[in-house]
Design a protein around this motif. Sequence first.
Motif, PDB file in Angstrom:
ATOM      1  N   TYR A  82      -3.787  -7.825 -24.744  1.00 54.59           N
ATOM      2  CA  TYR A  82      -3.224  -8.460 -23.550  1.00 54.59           C
ATOM      3  C   TYR A  82      -1.875  -7.855 -23.198  1.00 54.59           C
ATOM      4  O   TYR A  82      -1.576  -7.603 -22.031  1.00 54.59           O
ATOM      5  N   GLN A  83      -1.058  -7.598 -24.210  1.00 53.57           N
ATOM      6  CA  GLN A  83       0.265  -7.015 -23.978  1.00 53.57           C
ATOM      7  C   GLN A  83       0.133  -5.608 -23.411  1.00 53.57           C
ATOM      8  O   GLN A  83       0.837  -5.238 -22.471  1.00 53.57           O
ATOM      9  N   ILE A  84      -0.769  -4.812 -23.947  1.00 56.36           N
ATOM     10  CA  ILE A  84      -0.965  -3.444 -23.470  1.00 56.36           C
ATOM     11  C   ILE A  84      -1.477  -3.458 -22.032  1.00 56.36           C
ATOM     12  O   ILE A  84      -0.985  -2.714 -21.173  1.00 56.36           O
ATOM     13  N   SER A  85      -2.446  -4.319 -21.762  1.00 53.87           N
ATOM     14  CA  SER A  85      -2.997  -4.367 -20.397  1.00 53.87           C
ATOM     15  C   SER A  85      -1.949  -4.862 -19.399  1.00 53.87           C
ATOM     16  O   SER A  85      -1.893  -4.379 -18.264  1.00 53.87           O
ATOM     17  N   SER A  86      -1.108  -5.791 -19.815  1.00 49.27           N
ATOM     18  CA  SER A  86      -0.054  -6.278 -18.917  1.00 49.27           C
ATOM     19  C   SER A  86       0.939  -5.170 -18.587  1.00 49.27           C
ATOM     20  O   SER A  86       1.354  -5.021 -17.433  1.00 49.27           O
ATOM     21  N   SER A  87       1.325  -4.393 -19.592  1.00 55.93           N
ATOM     22  CA  SER A  87       2.271  -3.313 -19.329  1.00 55.93           C
ATOM     23  C   SER A  87       1.642  -2.244 -18.439  1.00 55.93           C
ATOM     24  O   SER A  87       2.310  -1.673 -17.575  1.00 55.93           O
ATOM     25  N   LEU A  88       0.343  -1.984 -18.606  1.00 51.26           N
ATOM     26  CA  LEU A  88      -0.329  -1.014 -17.745  1.00 51.26           C
ATOM     27  C   LEU A  88      -0.434  -1.524 -16.310  1.00 51.26           C
ATOM     28  O   LEU A  88      -0.247  -0.761 -15.365  1.00 51.26           O
ATOM     29  N   LYS A  89      -0.694  -2.819 -16.131  1.00 59.85           N
ATOM     30  CA  LYS A  89      -0.739  -3.395 -14.783  1.00 59.85           C
ATOM     31  C   LYS A  89       0.629  -3.295 -14.120  1.00 59.85           C
ATOM     32  O   LYS A  89       0.736  -3.006 -12.924  1.00 59.85           O
ATOM     33  N   TYR A  90       1.677  -3.533 -14.892  1.00 58.39           N
ATOM     34  CA  TYR A  90       3.050  -3.424 -14.388  1.00 58.39           C
ATOM     35  C   TYR A  90       3.323  -1.996 -13.918  1.00 58.39           C
ATOM     36  O   TYR A  90       3.862  -1.777 -12.827  1.00 58.39           O
ATOM     37  N   ASP A  91       2.943  -1.005 -14.741  1.00 61.54           N
ATOM     38  CA  ASP A  91       3.134   0.393 -14.374  1.00 61.54           C
ATOM     39  C   ASP A  91       2.329   0.751 -13.126  1.00 61.54           C
ATOM     40  O   ASP A  91       2.833   1.454 -12.237  1.00 61.54           O
ATOM     41  N   ILE A  92       1.101   0.284 -13.047  1.00 61.38           N
ATOM     42  CA  ILE A  92       0.244   0.577 -11.893  1.00 61.38           C
ATOM     43  C   ILE A  92       0.859   0.006 -10.618  1.00 61.38           C
ATOM     44  O   ILE A  92       0.862   0.658  -9.576  1.00 61.38           O
ATOM     45  N   TYR A  93       1.383  -1.209 -10.699  1.00 65.20           N
ATOM     46  CA  TYR A  93       1.993  -1.841  -9.525  1.00 65.20           C
ATOM     47  C   TYR A  93       3.128  -0.974  -8.985  1.00 65.20           C
ATOM     48  O   TYR A  93       3.204  -0.698  -7.780  1.00 65.20           O
ATOM     49  N   TYR A  94       4.031  -0.534  -9.863  1.00 66.84           N
ATOM     50  CA  TYR A  94       5.173   0.245  -9.403  1.00 66.84           C
ATOM     51  C   TYR A  94       4.772   1.654  -8.972  1.00 66.84           C
ATOM     52  O   TYR A  94       5.385   2.222  -8.066  1.00 66.84           O
ATOM     53  N   LEU A  95       3.746   2.230  -9.570  1.00 67.50           N
ATOM     54  CA  LEU A  95       3.261   3.530  -9.118  1.00 67.50           C
ATOM     55  C   LEU A  95       2.635   3.426  -7.729  1.00 67.50           C
ATOM     56  O   LEU A  95       2.839   4.306  -6.882  1.00 67.50           O
ATOM     57  N   GLU A  96       1.881   2.359  -7.480  1.00 62.27           N
ATOM     58  CA  GLU A  96       1.298   2.167  -6.152  1.00 62.27           C
ATOM     59  C   GLU A  96       2.390   1.936  -5.108  1.00 62.27           C
ATOM     60  O   GLU A  96       2.306   2.440  -3.979  1.00 62.27           O
ATOM     61  N   LYS A  97       3.428   1.194  -5.482  1.00 61.29           N
ATOM     62  CA  LYS A  97       4.542   0.955  -4.568  1.00 61.29           C
ATOM     63  C   LYS A  97       5.244   2.271  -4.229  1.00 61.29           C
ATOM     64  O   LYS A  97       5.549   2.537  -3.060  1.00 61.29           O
ATOM     65  N   ASP A  98       5.460   3.099  -5.225  1.00 61.32           N
ATOM     66  CA  ASP A  98       6.083   4.398  -5.016  1.00 61.32           C
ATOM     67  C   ASP A  98       5.191   5.293  -4.153  1.00 61.32           C
ATOM     68  O   ASP A  98       5.683   6.010  -3.274  1.00 61.32           O
ATOM     69  N   LEU A  99       3.890   5.237  -4.377  1.00 55.35           N
ATOM     70  CA  LEU A  99       2.946   6.022  -3.587  1.00 55.35           C
ATOM     71  C   LEU A  99       2.989   5.616  -2.113  1.00 55.35           C
ATOM     72  O   LEU A  99       3.005   6.481  -1.228  1.00 55.35           O
ATOM     73  N   LYS A 100       3.051   4.310  -1.836  1.00 52.67           N
ATOM     74  CA  LYS A 100       3.127   3.844  -0.449  1.00 52.67           C
ATOM     75  C   LYS A 100       4.394   4.342   0.226  1.00 52.67           C
ATOM     76  O   LYS A 100       4.378   4.764   1.388  1.00 52.67           O
ATOM     77  N   GLU A 101       5.515   4.297  -0.494  1.00 51.88           N
ATOM     78  CA  GLU A 101       6.774   4.782   0.076  1.00 51.88           C
ATOM     79  C   GLU A 101       6.689   6.272   0.401  1.00 51.88           C
ATOM     80  O   GLU A 101       7.121   6.716   1.471  1.00 51.88           O
ATOM     81  N   LYS A 102       6.098   7.049  -0.489  1.00 54.24           N
ATOM     82  CA  LYS A 102       5.986   8.487  -0.258  1.00 54.24           C
ATOM     83  C   LYS A 102       5.010   8.798   0.869  1.00 54.24           C
ATOM     84  O   LYS A 102       5.230   9.743   1.626  1.00 54.24           O
ATOM     85  N   GLN A 103       3.950   7.997   1.000  1.00 56.93           N
ATOM     86  CA  GLN A 103       3.024   8.195   2.113  1.00 56.93           C
ATOM     87  C   GLN A 103       3.703   7.905   3.448  1.00 56.93           C
ATOM     88  O   GLN A 103       3.499   8.630   4.428  1.00 56.93           O
ATOM     89  N   ASN A 104       4.517   6.855   3.491  1.00 57.49           N
ATOM     90  CA  ASN A 104       5.265   6.546   4.724  1.00 57.49           C
ATOM     91  C   ASN A 104       6.231   7.676   5.072  1.00 57.49           C
ATOM     92  O   ASN A 104       6.359   8.067   6.237  1.00 57.49           O
ATOM     93  N   LYS A 105       6.906   8.211   4.065  1.00 62.74           N
ATOM     94  CA  LYS A 105       7.833   9.313   4.302  1.00 62.74           C
ATOM     95  C   LYS A 105       7.080  10.546   4.798  1.00 62.74           C
ATOM     96  O   LYS A 105       7.540  11.241   5.707  1.00 62.74           O
ATOM     97  N   LEU A 106       5.917  10.800   4.219  1.00 61.79           N
ATOM     98  CA  LEU A 106       5.098  11.932   4.662  1.00 61.79           C
ATOM     99  C   LEU A 106       4.660  11.772   6.112  1.00 61.79           C
ATOM    100  O   LEU A 106       4.700  12.736   6.886  1.00 61.79           O
ATOM    101  N   GLN A 107       4.286  10.568   6.496  1.00 62.15           N
ATOM    102  CA  GLN A 107       3.882  10.333   7.879  1.00 62.15           C
ATOM    103  C   GLN A 107       5.035  10.571   8.846  1.00 62.15           C
ATOM    104  O   GLN A 107       4.860  11.178   9.902  1.00 62.15           O
ATOM    105  N   THR A 108       6.226  10.107   8.491  1.00 60.41           N
ATOM    106  CA  THR A 108       7.377  10.339   9.372  1.00 60.41           C
ATOM    107  C   THR A 108       7.698  11.826   9.475  1.00 60.41           C
ATOM    108  O   THR A 108       8.037  12.321  10.555  1.00 60.41           O
ATOM    109  N   LEU A 109       7.573  12.557   8.371  1.00 60.71           N
ATOM    110  CA  LEU A 109       7.824  13.998   8.409  1.00 60.71           C
ATOM    111  C   LEU A 109       6.771  14.726   9.248  1.00 60.71           C
ATOM    112  O   LEU A 109       7.099  15.688   9.962  1.00 60.71           O
ATOM    113  N   GLU A 110       5.530  14.272   9.197  1.00 55.56           N
ATOM    114  CA  GLU A 110       4.492  14.888  10.020  1.00 55.56           C
ATOM    115  C   GLU A 110       4.757  14.641  11.508  1.00 55.56           C
ATOM    116  O   GLU A 110       4.550  15.533  12.343  1.00 55.56           O
ATOM    117  N   VAL A 111       5.230  13.438  11.838  1.00 52.96           N
ATOM    118  CA  VAL A 111       5.568  13.142  13.230  1.00 52.96           C
ATOM    119  C   VAL A 111       6.708  14.035  13.689  1.00 52.96           C
ATOM    120  O   VAL A 111       6.671  14.600  14.795  1.00 52.96           O
TER     121      VAL A 111
END
Length: 115
Positions: free
Chosen positions: A50-79
């Motif tokens: 449970y502890q390992i899976s919780s830490s992996l879920k935590y990491d996944i959440y922040y990686l997805e958040k970082d990915l969304k930010e980078k995708q938004n930045k990429l879209q603005t640069l393409e515009v």
Amino acid sequence: MKEKNEKVKSFKAYKKRKKNKNKRGIFKRKSGILVLVLIVAFGIGDLCIYQISSSLKYDIYYLEKDLKEKQNKLQTLEVEKRVNQNSNKIEKDAIKKLNMIYPTEYQKKYISVDD
């Protein structure tokens, strides 16, 4: 054969000769302890998983958040890239910033190419 009424000379000899009638009780106690140990081990293993899976879920959440930010930045640069590639914008920038103008007819020189 030895007789049942024979006297025992020492306690060790008595223990060797005596048969344990309560063997099932010993096995019940040992199996009960074994079951208890297995339950505790399973509980500890479950907590670790449970502890390992919780830490992996935590990491996944922040990686997805970082990915969304980078995708938004990429879209603005393409515009911005599309805006800067517009030929009208390039022409206006060339006229204003570089003082480039279209040549007049008398300034044009034509080159003949022989076939």
